[in-house]
Scaffold this active site. Structure first.
Site, mmCIF file in Angstrom:
data_model
loop_
_atom_site.group_PDB
_atom_site.id
_atom_site.type_symbol
_atom_site.label_atom_id
_atom_site.label_comp_id
_atom_site.label_asym_id
_atom_site.label_seq_id
_atom_site.Cartn_x
_atom_site.Cartn_y
_atom_site.Cartn_z
ATOM 1 N N GLU A 79 0.829 -1.222 0.000
ATOM 2 C CA GLU A 79 0.000 0.000 0.000
ATOM 3 C C GLU A 79 0.857 1.263 0.000
ATOM 4 O O GLU A 79 1.703 1.440 0.886
ATOM 5 C CB GLU A 79 -0.917 -0.020 1.240
ATOM 6 C CG GLU A 79 -1.878 1.143 1.280
ATOM 7 C CD GLU A 79 -2.838 1.076 2.474
ATOM 8 O OE1 GLU A 79 -3.174 -0.034 2.923
ATOM 9 O OE2 GLU A 79 -3.240 2.155 2.955
ATOM 10 N N LYS A 263 -6.894 -0.883 11.866
ATOM 11 C CA LYS A 263 -6.350 -1.275 10.551
ATOM 12 C C LYS A 263 -5.137 -0.403 10.235
ATOM 13 O O LYS A 263 -4.113 -0.883 9.728
ATOM 14 C CB LYS A 263 -7.434 -1.113 9.477
ATOM 15 C CG LYS A 263 -7.084 -1.726 8.131
ATOM 16 C CD LYS A 263 -6.274 -0.839 7.215
ATOM 17 C CE LYS A 263 -5.982 -1.510 5.875
ATOM 18 N NZ LYS A 263 -5.191 -0.675 4.982
ATOM 19 N N ASP A 279 4.989 -14.380 11.587
ATOM 20 C CA ASP A 279 3.650 -14.836 11.219
ATOM 21 C C ASP A 279 2.649 -13.701 11.472
ATOM 22 O O ASP A 279 2.221 -13.474 12.588
ATOM 23 C CB ASP A 279 3.326 -16.070 12.086
ATOM 24 C CG ASP A 279 1.958 -16.657 11.800
ATOM 25 O OD1 ASP A 279 1.137 -15.992 11.139
ATOM 26 O OD2 ASP A 279 1.704 -17.780 12.265
ATOM 27 N N HIS A 376 -1.995 9.716 -0.940
ATOM 28 C CA HIS A 376 -2.266 8.347 -1.347
ATOM 29 C C HIS A 376 -2.354 8.255 -2.868
ATOM 30 O O HIS A 376 -1.803 7.382 -3.486
ATOM 31 C CB HIS A 376 -3.628 7.979 -0.749
ATOM 32 C CG HIS A 376 -3.737 6.553 -0.360
ATOM 33 N ND1 HIS A 376 -3.143 6.057 0.764
ATOM 34 C CD2 HIS A 376 -4.378 5.531 -0.934
ATOM 35 C CE1 HIS A 376 -3.412 4.787 0.853
ATOM 36 N NE2 HIS A 376 -4.165 4.434 -0.160
#
Ligand code: MEV
Length: 432
Positions: A79, A263, A279, A376
């Site tokens: 991202e 998030k 992991d 972004h």
């Protein structure tokens, strides 16, 4: 070595390697390793049915100061804006002394589920009476871990009377896994002790597996920001700090916002967890279960104004290792770990917690000021341009044209690329 690398963003990849080598962050061997990446033959040893290697960008977040130590943070993420956001927030934090962070001991828990237990109460007592024997059997599975001062430490036994299949017992084995993530050590131990537990409780073992709600292995990071470091064009720092606390407040009362707040934290956390070969599904599972521990899902990072300063704090489970798993098998993960200079799993967890907090700050800071879309979009536009088939200098040109026209879409990129190529062909034939 300083993680403050002004202008790093604008360099070519080769110049970035050179700059990091000059500062002592990378050796010539490291640079060759970065060029080689994960080879097919190595990948074939990692999982089953390998047919290729899937690449993702590895970037480094700059400016991090964690417990007074300069850290260059490796981040693997697809991202745009994540690495830039972390670096920007870390710079603001750096101007105020950086992040402080700490991590608990590496305590992980394995569960053994026992069904058809004839007498639950007696079974609980019996399991606890045999604790020493059970721990000894668990520790016999991993003499190396015991030799390092780790190993199984204690048992907890819980009777669960109401479940969809009736009463059952769950025996929880707490284990100090030192610098490992710990799943292999713990899973081996719980599988080994299950038959003994069957004997002492009279029950039938079913599940024998680690829990990913690693709430005895928490990491915490803190930052204290003078408001002036948050000022942006047209907005003073105090206003920005207040808006950040207001934005955080919604995450406290509303799980819809808390999910997105978290998030953003995981954008940073996962990127380092992946870069270091750990992991990330385990870390994700632990993070969200921990966020819901009160019965209502809430934010993992908290913000408040204290005497005019903006104080941030993050606490979350971080089951990460510096040995075992892919941390040593994957050459770039090994390099990333070395780059961070994290001498132990706890030191690694501390830096990851600081990155999570920085990422949350970056997101809130952007959201309460200009919004995240402009920054972004600039990077996203490059991805769209590549997807449309742009190559070389076409990528930048198509991306810039899309941002200028506020049309960052595949169809717009294809159209602009076609126009650009036609124009170039026209220019070339005019010259001929
Ligand atoms: C996007 O990947 C992450 C954010 O949505 C996080 C947030 O809203 O806090 C910007």
């Amino acid at each position: 070595m300083s993680s403050r690398l002004p202008g790093f963003y604008n360099l070519s990849i080769e110049s970035r390697w050179r700059a990091l080598a000059e500062q002592g962050w990378l050796s010539p061997e490291d640079i060759s390793e970065l060029q080689r990446g994960l080879e097919l033959s190595r990948a074939d040893k990692m999982i089953e049915n390998v047919i290729g290697v899937y690449g993702l960008p590895l970037g480094v977040a700059t400016n991090f100061l964690v417990n007074g130590r300069d850290v260059l943070v490796p981040m693997v993420v697809e991202e745009p804006s994540v690495v830039a956001g972390a670096s920007k927030a870390a710079l603001a934090a750096r101007e105020c002394g950086g992040f402080t962070a700490e991590a608990d001991e590496s305590l992980m828990v394995g569960q053994v589920q026992l069904l058809d237990v004839p007498d639950l109460e007696r079974a609980v007592q019996s399991a606890l009476q045999h604790q020493a024997e059970i721990l000894a059997l668990a520790n016999a599975q991993d003499p190396v871990l015991s030799g390092l001062g780790g190993g199984a430490r204690s048992l907890r036994v819980r009777a669960l009377t109401e479940t969809p299949v009736g009463p059952m017992l769950v025996v929880e084995l707490e284990c100090d896994v030192r610098d490992a993530m710990g799943a292999n050590a713990v899973n081996t131990m719980v599988e080994a002790i299950a038959p003994l537990l069957a004997t002492v409780t009279g029950g039938r073992p079913n599940l024998r597996i680690i829990t990913n709600l690693a709430d005895r292995r928490l990491a915490r990071a803190r930052v204290r920001l003078r408001p002036e470091v948050l000022a942006v064009q047209g907005l003073d720092g105090q206003t920005v700090a207040r808006r950040i606390v207001e934005a955080y407040a919604l995450a406290v009362v509303d799980p819809y916002r808390a999910a997105t707040h978290n998030k953003g934290i995981m954008n940073g956390v996962d990127a380092v967890v992946i870069a270091t070969g750990n992991d990330w599904r385990a870390v994700e599972a632990g993070a969200h279960a921990y966020a819901a521990r009160s019965g209502r899902y809430g934010p993992l990072a908290h913000w408040q104004l204290v005497d005019g300063e903006l104080h941030g704090e993050l606490e979350m489970p971080l089951a990460v290792g510096t040995v075992g798993g892919a941390t040593r098998v994957h050459p770039v993960a090994r390099l990333a770990l070395g780059l961070m200079g994290a001498s132990s799993a706890r030191a690694l967890a501390e830096v990851i917690a600081a990155v999570g907090l920085a990422q949350n700050l970056a997101a809130l800071w952007a959201l309460v000021t200009e919004g995240i879309q402009r920054g972004h979009m600039e990077l996203h536009a490059r991805q769209v341009a590549v997807a449309a088939g742009a190559t070389g200098d076409e990528i930048e040109a198509v991306a810039r044209a899309m941002v200028a026209s506020r049309e960052v879409r595949l169809d717009a990129a294809q159209r602009l690329l076609q126009q650009m190529r036609k124009r170039r062909q026209g220019d070339a034939s005019d010259e001929a």
